[in-house]
Design a protein around this motif. Structure first.
Motif, short mmCIF file in Angstrom:
data_model
loop_
_atom_site.label_atom_id
_atom_site.label_comp_id
_atom_site.label_asym_id
_atom_site.label_seq_id
_atom_site.Cartn_x
_atom_site.Cartn_y
_atom_site.Cartn_z
N HIS A 185 -89.04 -27.93 50.26
CA HIS A 185 -87.86 -28.24 50.04
C HIS A 185 -87.07 -29.26 51.15
O HIS A 185 -86.80 -28.49 52.22
N GLN A 186 -87.08 -30.33 51.07
CA GLN A 186 -86.54 -31.33 51.87
C GLN A 186 -85.73 -32.54 51.01
O GLN A 186 -86.07 -33.53 51.18
N HIS A 187 -84.97 -32.01 50.15
CA HIS A 187 -84.19 -32.90 49.32
C HIS A 187 -82.80 -32.91 49.56
O HIS A 187 -82.12 -31.86 50.02
N LEU A 188 -82.04 -34.05 49.29
CA LEU A 188 -80.65 -34.17 49.46
C LEU A 188 -80.14 -35.22 48.22
O LEU A 188 -80.89 -36.16 48.05
N ASN A 189 -79.39 -34.59 47.21
CA ASN A 189 -78.74 -35.57 46.53
C ASN A 189 -77.43 -36.15 46.89
O ASN A 189 -76.97 -35.85 48.06
N LYS A 190 -76.84 -37.02 46.27
CA LYS A 190 -75.66 -37.72 46.63
C LYS A 190 -74.44 -36.74 47.30
O LYS A 190 -73.92 -36.94 48.08
N ALA A 191 -74.23 -35.76 46.23
CA ALA A 191 -73.23 -34.91 46.59
C ALA A 191 -73.43 -34.29 47.89
O ALA A 191 -72.50 -34.14 48.90
N GLN A 192 -74.80 -33.86 48.24
CA GLN A 192 -74.97 -33.11 49.54
C GLN A 192 -74.72 -34.22 50.65
O GLN A 192 -74.38 -34.07 51.82
N ASP A 194 -72.75 -36.76 50.61
CA ASP A 194 -71.38 -37.09 50.65
C ASP A 194 -70.67 -35.87 51.33
O ASP A 194 -69.73 -36.30 52.08
N LYS A 195 -71.11 -34.85 51.19
CA LYS A 195 -70.54 -33.68 51.87
C LYS A 195 -70.59 -33.81 53.51
O LYS A 195 -69.51 -33.61 54.27
N LEU A 215 -69.49 -25.16 56.31
CA LEU A 215 -70.76 -25.65 55.57
C LEU A 215 -71.91 -24.63 55.73
O LEU A 215 -72.60 -24.45 54.80
N PHE A 216 -72.00 -24.27 57.04
CA PHE A 216 -73.30 -23.17 57.35
C PHE A 216 -73.04 -22.24 56.42
O PHE A 216 -74.12 -21.52 56.18
N GLU A 217 -71.85 -21.77 56.35
CA GLU A 217 -71.65 -20.47 55.79
C GLU A 217 -72.18 -20.31 54.33
O GLU A 217 -72.35 -18.99 53.76
N THR A 218 -72.02 -21.36 53.60
CA THR A 218 -72.48 -21.39 52.32
C THR A 218 -74.14 -21.39 51.89
O THR A 218 -74.55 -21.31 51.19
N LEU A 219 -74.86 -21.51 53.20
CA LEU A 219 -76.24 -21.62 53.09
C LEU A 219 -76.89 -20.23 52.93
O LEU A 219 -78.32 -19.97 52.98
N ASN A 220 -76.23 -19.18 53.33
CA ASN A 220 -76.62 -17.79 53.44
C ASN A 220 -77.88 -17.49 54.09
O ASN A 220 -79.10 -16.92 53.99
#
Length: 345
Positions: A185-192, A194-195, A215-220
């Motif tokens: 898993h080393q993927h980024l889409n445009k939304a990520q 842009d964030k 932002l880090f808090e959303t990564l669990n």
């Protein structure tokens, strides 16, 4: 020999770079080898006993080309008033955090590794759960720690492997985390992308710590009660922080739709940007650097077209803008060619 061929190349490329990307596998593995050489200290719970001699610590720091103060690790003369740093079980988390946060010119994103964010979080969690303050964990203590930390869903596998090495200190724990870290898993889409770009745009000299923590808090990665550990201060410029942030997010954020275009091999993209294109090492591409980059990126390079589309205001672009440009060039190709490198995963 300490360094493998890819690392030797990266030493040359990163010789003038002045920031750290954390700890890579070769750096951690060499520390483990050094640790295992001195079995008397590694089996001891004596808080102040060195795990390995001062000269070995200094040799290691020189091998990884650590650019900080090495003198504090050298054996002090009897009359010296300077306090020496002894690497033992108790101080190992602090030592690893120092290595991850400070400049080592052997740092290379082409190598499998842990970002400085990861090392800080994992080692702080280790310190919190070290109730005896001796720097070593038995099987029951390890079970409690692993239940409090989300490491790619591999808790059971890690427990089985670590239990065979009990007692476990912070170095062995970090080694196990890297071995169980998800590989693909080393993927980024445009939304990520842009964030991260929005966070960078709203920051000044350094990335906004409150917004970065949110932002880090959303990564669990850790339970809610340990979210205070996600508030991390950095001395690096925001342009350089952004590069590591994108690498970190690509390995821990699953918030993307797989049917939509995304960029894979983020480490390699950031490596190419920082090593080959960003000649002045300021974390941005000016117009000259941008033109050189686009000549190599696209065989159908047209200076005017690229400048109008991706460099409209003449303002230097950051890594997030560069990644968005790469994504827009061929959104159907999710494994776009990047300088011919073979990814490590």
């Amino acid at each position: 020999m300490f360094f493998k061929i890819p690392v030797l190349l990266c030493v040359l490329y990163f010789f003038t770079v002045a920031w750290s990307y954390g700890l890579d596998k070769d750096q951690i593995d060499e520390l483990v080898v050094l640790y295992q050489k001195h079995d008397k200290a590694q089996s001891s719970n004596i808080k102040n006993e060195a795990i390995f001699p001062h000269e070995d610590t200094v040799t290691y720091l020189e091998q990884v080309k650590y650019t900080g103060d090495i003198e504090r690790f050298q054996k002090k003369k009897p009359k010296s008033k300077q306090k020496e740093f002894v690497v033992n079980n108790k101080t190992m988390p602090q030592f690893l955090i120092m290595l991850a946060n400070n400049n080592k010119t052997s740092d290379c994103l082409l190598n499998e590794g842990l970002t400085s964010y990861e090392v800080n979080i994992f080692m702080e969690m280790f310190i919190i759960h070290d109730k005896r303050r001796d720097g070593v964990f038995g099987e029951k203590e390890l079970d409690v720690l692993l239940n409090a930390q989300f490491i790619g869903g591999h808790k059971v596998i890690m427990m089985e492997k670590l239990a065979k090495k009990v007692p476990v200190n912070a170095l062995l724990y970090l080694e196990a985390i890297l071995k169980e870290k998800p590989r693909f898993h080393q993927h980024l889409n445009k939304a990520q992308i842009d964030k991260c770009h929005a966070l960078y745009d709203s920051s000044k000299n350094h990335l906004d710590r409150k917004k970065q923590k949110a932002l880090f808090e959303t990564l669990n990665i850790v339970p809610d009660k340990y979210h205070y550990l996600l508030d991390m201060k950095s001395a690096r410029p925001a342009t350089h922080e952004l590069q590591e942030l994108l690498v970190f997010l690509s390995e821990y954020d699953n918030d993307f739709v797989k049917t939509e275009p995304f960029i894979a091999h983020v480490r390699q993209y950031v490596h190419d940007f920082s090593v080959y294109y960003d000649k002045d090492r300021d974390g941005l591409l000016n117009i000259q650097e941008f033109e050189e980059a686009t000549k190599e990126i696209s065989p159908e390079y047209n200076s005017e077209t690229f400048l109008n589309k991706f460099f409209p205001n003449g303002t230097p672009i950051c890594i997030a803008e560069y990644l968005n440009m790469r994504l827009s060039l061929d959104p159907k190709d999710r494994n776009m060619k990047i300088r011919g490198y073979t990814p490590f995963y």
